[in-house]
Design a protein around this motif. Sequence first.
Motif, short mmCIF file in Angstrom:
data_model
loop_
_atom_site.label_atom_id
_atom_site.label_comp_id
_atom_site.label_asym_id
_atom_site.label_seq_id
_atom_site.Cartn_x
_atom_site.Cartn_y
_atom_site.Cartn_z
N LYS A 59 0.84 -1.21 0.00
CA LYS A 59 0.00 0.00 0.00
C LYS A 59 0.86 1.25 0.00
O LYS A 59 0.66 2.16 -0.80
CB LYS A 59 -0.92 0.01 1.24
CG LYS A 59 -1.88 -1.16 1.30
CD LYS A 59 -2.75 -1.12 2.54
CE LYS A 59 -1.98 -1.28 3.84
NZ LYS A 59 -1.39 -2.63 4.03
N SER A 60 1.83 1.27 0.90
CA SER A 60 2.69 2.46 0.99
C SER A 60 3.49 2.62 -0.30
O SER A 60 3.64 3.73 -0.82
CB SER A 60 3.63 2.35 2.19
OG SER A 60 2.86 2.23 3.36
N SER A 61 3.96 1.49 -0.85
CA SER A 61 4.72 1.56 -2.10
C SER A 61 3.85 2.11 -3.22
O SER A 61 4.30 2.89 -4.06
CB SER A 61 5.20 0.16 -2.51
OG SER A 61 5.82 -0.46 -1.43
N SER A 72 5.36 7.60 2.01
CA SER A 72 5.16 6.71 3.14
C SER A 72 6.28 5.69 3.20
O SER A 72 6.72 5.18 2.17
CB SER A 72 3.80 6.01 2.96
OG SER A 72 3.50 5.22 4.08
N ALA A 73 6.72 5.43 4.40
CA ALA A 73 7.86 4.51 4.57
C ALA A 73 7.50 3.11 4.13
O ALA A 73 6.38 2.63 4.34
CB ALA A 73 8.28 4.51 6.03
N VAL A 74 8.47 2.48 3.47
CA VAL A 74 8.28 1.11 3.01
C VAL A 74 9.39 0.29 3.65
O VAL A 74 10.57 0.61 3.49
CB VAL A 74 8.42 1.05 1.47
CG1 VAL A 74 8.38 -0.39 1.00
CG2 VAL A 74 7.33 1.89 0.81
N PRO A 79 3.92 -5.03 10.74
CA PRO A 79 3.42 -4.02 9.82
C PRO A 79 4.25 -2.74 9.90
O PRO A 79 4.71 -2.38 10.98
CB PRO A 79 2.01 -3.76 10.32
CG PRO A 79 2.03 -4.15 11.76
CD PRO A 79 3.08 -5.19 11.92
N THR A 80 4.43 -2.11 8.77
CA THR A 80 5.25 -0.91 8.71
C THR A 80 4.42 0.32 9.06
O THR A 80 4.79 1.13 9.91
CB THR A 80 5.85 -0.74 7.31
OG1 THR A 80 6.60 -1.88 7.01
CG2 THR A 80 6.71 0.50 7.26
N THR A 81 3.29 0.42 8.37
CA THR A 81 2.45 1.59 8.60
C THR A 81 1.48 1.24 9.73
O THR A 81 0.54 0.49 9.51
CB THR A 81 1.66 1.93 7.32
OG1 THR A 81 2.56 1.85 6.22
CG2 THR A 81 1.04 3.29 7.40
N ASP A 82 1.76 1.72 10.94
CA ASP A 82 0.79 1.40 11.99
C ASP A 82 -0.02 2.61 12.42
O ASP A 82 -0.85 2.54 13.30
CB ASP A 82 1.45 0.70 13.18
CG ASP A 82 2.44 1.59 13.88
OD1 ASP A 82 2.70 2.68 13.34
OD2 ASP A 82 2.95 1.19 14.94
N LEU A 122 -5.41 8.16 1.72
CA LEU A 122 -5.04 7.76 3.08
C LEU A 122 -4.37 6.40 3.01
O LEU A 122 -4.89 5.47 2.41
CB LEU A 122 -6.30 7.63 3.96
CG LEU A 122 -7.18 8.87 4.06
CD1 LEU A 122 -8.47 8.52 4.81
CD2 LEU A 122 -6.43 9.99 4.78
N ASP A 123 -3.19 6.31 3.59
CA ASP A 123 -2.50 5.02 3.68
C ASP A 123 -2.84 4.45 5.05
O ASP A 123 -2.37 4.94 6.07
CB ASP A 123 -0.98 5.25 3.53
CG ASP A 123 -0.22 3.94 3.58
OD1 ASP A 123 -0.87 2.87 3.56
OD2 ASP A 123 1.02 4.00 3.64
N LEU A 124 -3.72 3.44 5.04
CA LEU A 124 -4.21 2.93 6.32
C LEU A 124 -3.36 1.77 6.82
O LEU A 124 -2.74 1.07 6.04
CB LEU A 124 -5.64 2.42 6.13
CG LEU A 124 -6.68 3.46 5.80
CD1 LEU A 124 -8.04 2.79 5.75
CD2 LEU A 124 -6.69 4.57 6.85
MG LIG Z 1 2.61 0.67 4.67
#
Ligand SMILES: [Mg+2]
Length: 526
Positions: A59-61, A72-74, A79-82, A122-124
Amino acid sequence: MTIEERLDALERAANAVRGIGLEQEAESAEAVIRRGRERIGFPGEAYVLALAGGTGVGKSSLLNALAGHTVSAVRAVRPTTDEPLAWVAEDRREELAGLLSWLGVRHTASHADAALRGVAILDLPDVDSVRTEHRARVDELLPRIDSVAWVVDPEKYDDERLHAYLRSLVAHADRMRFVLNKADRLSDAEREVLVADLRHRLANSGLSNARIHVTSSTSGEGVDDLRAALADDADAKALVVAKVETDAHDAHATLGQAVGVGAGAYTPLLAGARREAALREAVDGALLIVDPPGVSRQVQAAVLNRARRSAGSLLGRAVLLLGSMTGQGRRHADPAAYLRDWRRRGSLGRVLNPVHAALVDAAQGVPAATRPAILRALGADDTEVAVTRALDTVVRDATSELRVPASWLWPIIGVVQLVVGAVFVLAVAWYVTLFVSGGAIPVATLELPLLGPIPLPLVLLAGSVIGSAVIGFGLSLHAGWIGRRIGHRLAAQVRAAVASEIESAGMSGLSRVEAVRRQLTSGRGE
Ligand SMILES: [Mg+2]
Ligand SMILES: Nc1nc2c(ncn2[C@@H]2O[C@H](COP(=O)(O)OP(=O)(O)OP(=O)(O)O)[C@@H](O)[C@H]2O)c(=O)[nH]1
């Protein structure tokens, strides 16, 4: 005015007209609001898309690929995006502030991407991780945004937990799209099989005709198509917003027409002078019935009665006793009873007719269709009940405060009158004694200037009669003075109460309707 504010204003207007009995009109406006809110998703002009899906699907990528740089960090650690992250069109930041703060978004990147003008992404956090609070957040979010892109990858596209979740979201089907990411890992043939399989699984979950994109955030493949699709959606939303905007505007105007508010400035249903004249006439009519001068006279008589009871001459007390036995005194000296008897002093027509005529006149300013309801709201149907209640209130308030006062002087005067009365009795007894003795008893005389020698009993007799009359006259003056003061004060109070009670009984419906009309004039916006 944003679309959200416009719908809110329309909602307030609908509530207001419901408050004056225009139920049907309120319902029509509410239908427009409901439809508008349903169609709009995120209640603003920005088009808000959330990227959702399992952890590590990219998702972030994908967001970075759409943005063209790292937003967004990958990372490999999952999980990366918390925490949710937002990529927001520069000029929409303000509009989205509420949504972002509700989401607890602390990281917002803004963009000035011309193609994605007005788009916010939005990156959830992932929805299939062990962290169930992520999922709860997504649940809450879905109804508040425009669209969700479910990102899957070749390994996780048929994850049963994801599909179970999607089944619970069938109601949002037309606002969802699916992105099969990491396509660079697949051959063309594999892609086709996977897409067909995904489509099949989605259809089984109740999501037929799903929109599926195939992308690779690493090679950039399919990313432009996704961008174009998002841009189209944003344009479509702009059209929807414009349509909802027009509908809301029209609905507001319709509500306005229902209460006689046109496109121009606010004008009252009843001109101020007409309202005042009707009110004055009604108040005058009510004053004739309530009769404050009569009340004042009753108070004066009651005060005088009280004075005479505690300080009257013997003769005066006898007359009072007679009066109270025949009921005469009570009729002329009972202000409370006089007030309560207002109904007997005339018909209410003089009060009701001017008010009713004015309200009927006022209702001419609204269309025939809503006139009956407006007349009801104006109170034209139950003016009589309201006015009767108003006059009863006036009487209740006036009588509850009514006290017939006494003076500390009166008991003293009363004692003096008794002494004078005793002298009178003595003189009479003297004469009787003289009469019985047949003139055998000598009578003392008193030498009076001008009159010469006068028999003492006569002096006492005449002196006591004259003295009692003079004291009685003084008492009347004193009681009259007190009575007038109290009576006039009560009359003034009753007059003021009649004016204000009649105004609120007759015109409070009109005031309520006018408040709604003013609200509809000022709240319609442009
Ligand atoms: Mg992510
Ligand atoms: N081959 C390939 N790898 C990808 C692609 N997209 C993402 N990845 C890799 O997949 C891993 C996860 O990517 P993220 O973008 O962090 O995934 P995510 O969905 O944001 O994950 P969470 O934030 O944990 O929910 C990273 O190592 C990426 O380099 C792609 O299109 N092709």
